[in-house]
Design a protein around this motif. Structure first.
Motif, PDB file in Angstrom:
ATOM      1  N   HIS A  50       5.482  22.754  17.214  1.00 42.92           N
ATOM      2  CA  HIS A  50       5.569  21.399  16.684  1.00 42.92           C
ATOM      3  C   HIS A  50       6.104  21.425  15.263  1.00 42.92           C
ATOM      4  N   GLU A  51       6.487  20.242  14.762  1.00 39.38           N
ATOM      5  CA  GLU A  51       7.062  20.146  13.423  1.00 39.38           C
ATOM      6  C   GLU A  51       6.578  18.877  12.731  1.00 39.38           C
ATOM      7  N   HIS A  52       6.778  18.864  11.400  1.00 36.36           N
ATOM      8  CA  HIS A  52       6.527  17.672  10.593  1.00 36.36           C
ATOM      9  C   HIS A  52       7.654  17.550   9.576  1.00 36.36           C
ATOM     10  N   ARG A  53       8.469  16.511   9.727  1.00 35.66           N
ATOM     11  CA  ARG A  53       9.601  16.260   8.844  1.00 35.66           C
ATOM     12  C   ARG A  53      10.541  17.468   8.756  1.00 35.66           C
ATOM     13  N   GLY A  54      10.835  18.037   9.905  1.00 33.67           N
ATOM     14  CA  GLY A  54      11.792  19.136   9.964  1.00 33.67           C
ATOM     15  C   GLY A  54      11.232  20.505   9.668  1.00 33.67           C
ATOM     16  N   GLN A  55       9.938  20.604   9.339  1.00 37.52           N
ATOM     17  CA  GLN A  55       9.314  21.900   9.070  1.00 37.52           C
ATOM     18  C   GLN A  55       8.373  22.259  10.214  1.00 37.52           C
ATOM     19  N   PRO A  56       8.551  23.428  10.858  1.00 36.99           N
ATOM     20  CA  PRO A  56       7.593  23.846  11.901  1.00 36.99           C
ATOM     21  C   PRO A  56       6.187  23.957  11.311  1.00 36.99           C
ATOM     22  N   ASP A  57       5.218  23.276  11.932  1.00 38.66           N
ATOM     23  CA  ASP A  57       3.866  23.263  11.359  1.00 38.66           C
ATOM     24  C   ASP A  57       2.767  23.521  12.385  1.00 38.66           C
ATOM     25  N   GLY A  58       3.109  23.750  13.658  1.00 42.92           N
ATOM     26  CA  GLY A  58       2.074  23.973  14.660  1.00 42.92           C
ATOM     27  C   GLY A  58       2.564  24.839  15.803  1.00 42.92           C
ATOM     28  N   LEU A  59       1.669  25.707  16.302  1.00 43.99           N
ATOM     29  CA  LEU A  59       2.003  26.608  17.412  1.00 43.99           C
ATOM     30  C   LEU A  59       0.826  26.593  18.386  1.00 43.99           C
ATOM     31  N   ILE A  60       1.112  26.340  19.648  1.00 46.80           N
ATOM     32  CA  ILE A  60       0.086  26.328  20.694  1.00 46.80           C
ATOM     33  C   ILE A  60       0.424  27.417  21.695  1.00 46.80           C
ATOM     34  N   VAL A  61      -0.537  28.300  21.969  1.00 45.18           N
ATOM     35  CA  VAL A  61      -0.366  29.378  22.952  1.00 45.18           C
ATOM     36  C   VAL A  61      -1.328  29.104  24.095  1.00 45.18           C
ATOM     37  N   CYS A  62      -0.795  28.810  25.263  1.00 47.03           N
ATOM     38  CA  CYS A  62      -1.609  28.476  26.442  1.00 47.03           C
ATOM     39  C   CYS A  62      -1.401  29.544  27.512  1.00 47.03           C
ATOM     40  N   HIS A  63      -2.469  30.251  27.867  1.00 43.78           N
ATOM     41  CA  HIS A  63      -2.391  31.261  28.927  1.00 43.78           C
ATOM     42  C   HIS A  63      -2.590  30.576  30.276  1.00 43.78           C
ATOM     43  N   LEU A  64      -1.785  30.971  31.242  1.00 41.60           N
ATOM     44  CA  LEU A  64      -1.837  30.352  32.567  1.00 41.60           C
ATOM     45  C   LEU A  64      -2.273  31.381  33.606  1.00 41.60           C
ATOM     46  N   PRO A  65      -2.922  30.958  34.698  1.00 43.14           N
ATOM     47  CA  PRO A  65      -3.063  29.572  35.153  1.00 43.14           C
ATOM     48  C   PRO A  65      -4.309  28.839  34.662  1.00 43.14           C
ATOM     49  N   PHE A  66      -5.298  29.515  34.081  1.00 39.88           N
ATOM     50  CA  PHE A  66      -6.582  28.859  33.805  1.00 39.88           C
ATOM     51  C   PHE A  66      -6.947  28.779  32.325  1.00 39.88           C
ATOM     52  N   GLY A  67      -6.111  29.241  31.413  1.00 43.90           N
ATOM     53  CA  GLY A  67      -6.458  29.231  29.993  1.00 43.90           C
ATOM     54  C   GLY A  67      -6.723  30.649  29.525  1.00 43.90           C
ATOM     55  N   PRO A  68      -7.139  30.853  28.279  1.00 44.61           N
ATOM     56  CA  PRO A  68      -7.483  29.857  27.249  1.00 44.61           C
ATOM     57  C   PRO A  68      -6.256  29.336  26.521  1.00 44.61           C
ATOM     58  N   THR A  69      -6.493  28.365  25.619  1.00 45.22           N
ATOM     59  CA  THR A  69      -5.437  27.786  24.798  1.00 45.22           C
ATOM     60  C   THR A  69      -5.831  27.922  23.333  1.00 45.22           C
ATOM     61  N   ALA A  70      -4.944  28.511  22.524  1.00 47.26           N
ATOM     62  CA  ALA A  70      -5.193  28.695  21.091  1.00 47.26           C
ATOM     63  C   ALA A  70      -4.250  27.784  20.308  1.00 47.26           C
ATOM     64  N   TYR A  71      -4.804  27.085  19.319  1.00 48.69           N
ATOM     65  CA  TYR A  71      -4.041  26.168  18.470  1.00 48.69           C
ATOM     66  C   TYR A  71      -3.953  26.770  17.066  1.00 48.69           C
ATOM     67  N   PHE A  72      -2.736  26.939  16.584  1.00 45.50           N
ATOM     68  CA  PHE A  72      -2.506  27.512  15.259  1.00 45.50           C
ATOM     69  C   PHE A  72      -1.741  26.521  14.390  1.00 45.50           C
ATOM     70  N   GLY A  73      -2.038  26.537  13.080  1.00 43.30           N
ATOM     71  CA  GLY A  73      -1.185  25.879  12.110  1.00 43.30           C
ATOM     72  C   GLY A  73      -0.149  26.868  11.604  1.00 43.30           C
ATOM     73  N   LEU A  74       1.076  26.414  11.377  1.00 47.27           N
ATOM     74  CA  LEU A  74       2.172  27.267  10.897  1.00 47.27           C
ATOM     75  C   LEU A  74       2.433  26.969   9.423  1.00 47.27           C
ATOM     76  N   LEU A  75       2.507  28.016   8.601  1.00 43.26           N
ATOM     77  CA  LEU A  75       2.758  27.836   7.173  1.00 43.26           C
ATOM     78  C   LEU A  75       3.817  28.836   6.701  1.00 43.26           C
ATOM     79  N   ASN A  76       4.514  28.488   5.653  1.00 40.25           N
ATOM     80  CA  ASN A  76       5.467  29.382   4.974  1.00 40.25           C
ATOM     81  C   ASN A  76       6.467  30.019   5.944  1.00 40.25           C
ATOM     82  N   VAL A  77       7.071  29.189   6.770  1.00 37.32           N
ATOM     83  CA  VAL A  77       8.015  29.695   7.770  1.00 37.32           C
ATOM     84  C   VAL A  77       9.342  30.046   7.091  1.00 37.32           C
ATOM     85  N   VAL A  78       9.791  31.289   7.279  1.00 42.03           N
ATOM     86  CA  VAL A  78      11.097  31.751   6.782  1.00 42.03           C
ATOM     87  C   VAL A  78      11.838  32.362   7.962  1.00 42.03           C
ATOM     88  N   THR A  79      12.920  31.739   8.388  1.00 42.05           N
ATOM     89  CA  THR A  79      13.692  32.238   9.527  1.00 42.05           C
ATOM     90  C   THR A  79      14.752  33.226   9.050  1.00 42.05           C
TER      91      THR A  79
END
Length: 293
Positions: free
Chosen positions: A140-169
């Protein structure tokens, strides 16, 4: 798909009931072992089964003495096949977010990128299940800056929610000569300072996004935890004049992750139970370290 999910639930409940019987059998062996160690008389209800239980106790070692629940461990069968990852974004992604996801596609082996379009999360999850995708990664992003990462394992989970900071590509790094070439070999992983139960769980989620590398792979990916901020670094190394002369070059991208939630179900299940939730505004939040020391 509905019939398949129903069958999987029935199979889970049946195996879970068998696990309860194994737990009762373990309790009998534990009581007999305690009585023998302390020199007490054997409990009356165990005397008919004493000989059979003693034979099983003699054959056990430290790995088989305590029953382990493999049904509740979503990654129990992860070593049997390589991960297969689908990368996608929020709707209407900006150019920086699209560039970042393109670089993540090279970071994660066996991954493929999909344009989100107008698809909803539940449709994406069902499509991943039907195509044997092991993990879904949403950025996910906010005003053009990536700010969120969701990792969902399938088929039954778990799901981890991360905030993204200081992204340098890689695209943002100006000094091209100091930057290493992007390798597609399976990387070695360094997971540093994930010592708590939540930290081990987080390391387990991250670790299973990568397949097992070959011993001679010269690509390294680091997840280093400091004060609950996980630093991601990506390097390659070369041996020019022997084992003591290593040339380490950063490849990119680089960013920091901040875990704020782990959910037991998949990302489309709003009713799934929370396993961990970050609470930064509590009075004791500064003293507590969720992932490691």
């Amino acid at each position: 798909m509905l019939r398949r999910n129903t069958r999987l639930r029935r199979e889970y409940l049946y195996r879970k009931s068998l696990e309860g019987k194994e737990r009762q059998h373990y309790e009998k062996k534990r009581r007999l072992r305690e009585a023998l160690d302390e020199g007490k008389p054997i409990p009356t209800e165990l005397r008919n089964e004493e000989l059979a239980l003693r034979r099983e106790i003699d054959l056990e070692d430290k790995d088989t003495a305590v029953p382990r629940s493999l049904i509740d461990d979503e990654y129990a069968g992860a070593a049997l096949r390589e991960p297969k990852i689908l990368l996608t974004t929020s709707r209407n992604p900006s150019a920086p977010l699209t560039q970042f996801v393109k670089e993540l596609k090279v970071v994660f082996p066996n991954s493929q990128r999909m344009n989100r379009g107008g698809q909803v999360i539940s449709e994406i999850v069902e499509s991943c299940r039907s195509h044997d995708i092991t993990d879904l990664v949403l950025v996910h992003e906010h005003r053009g800056q990536p700010d969120g990462l969701i990792v969902c394992h399938l088929p039954f989970g778990p799901t981890a929610y991360f905030g993204l900071l200081n992204v340098v590509t890689r695209h943002d790094i100006k000094d091209r000569k100091a930057m290493g070439k992007m390798s597609e070999a399976y990387p070695h992983l360094i997971l540093d300072n994930f010592t708590t139960k939540t930290g081990e769980r987080t390391a387990n989620i991250v670790k299973h996004l990568f397949p097992v590398p070959k011993p001679d792979s010269k690509r390294i990916i680091t997840f280093a935890n400091r004060d609950d901020y996980i630093s991601f670094r990506h390097h390659v190394y070369e041996k020019h004049g022997g084992p003591k002369s290593l040339d380490l070059k950063e490849v990119g991208p680089r960013f920091e992750l901040r875990l704020y939630q782990i959910k037991r179900g998949t990302v489309d299940q709003a009713e799934a139970q929370n396993e961990f939730v970050l609470r930064p505004y509590m009075n004791t939040a500064k003293k507590q370290k969720s992932l490691g020391a």
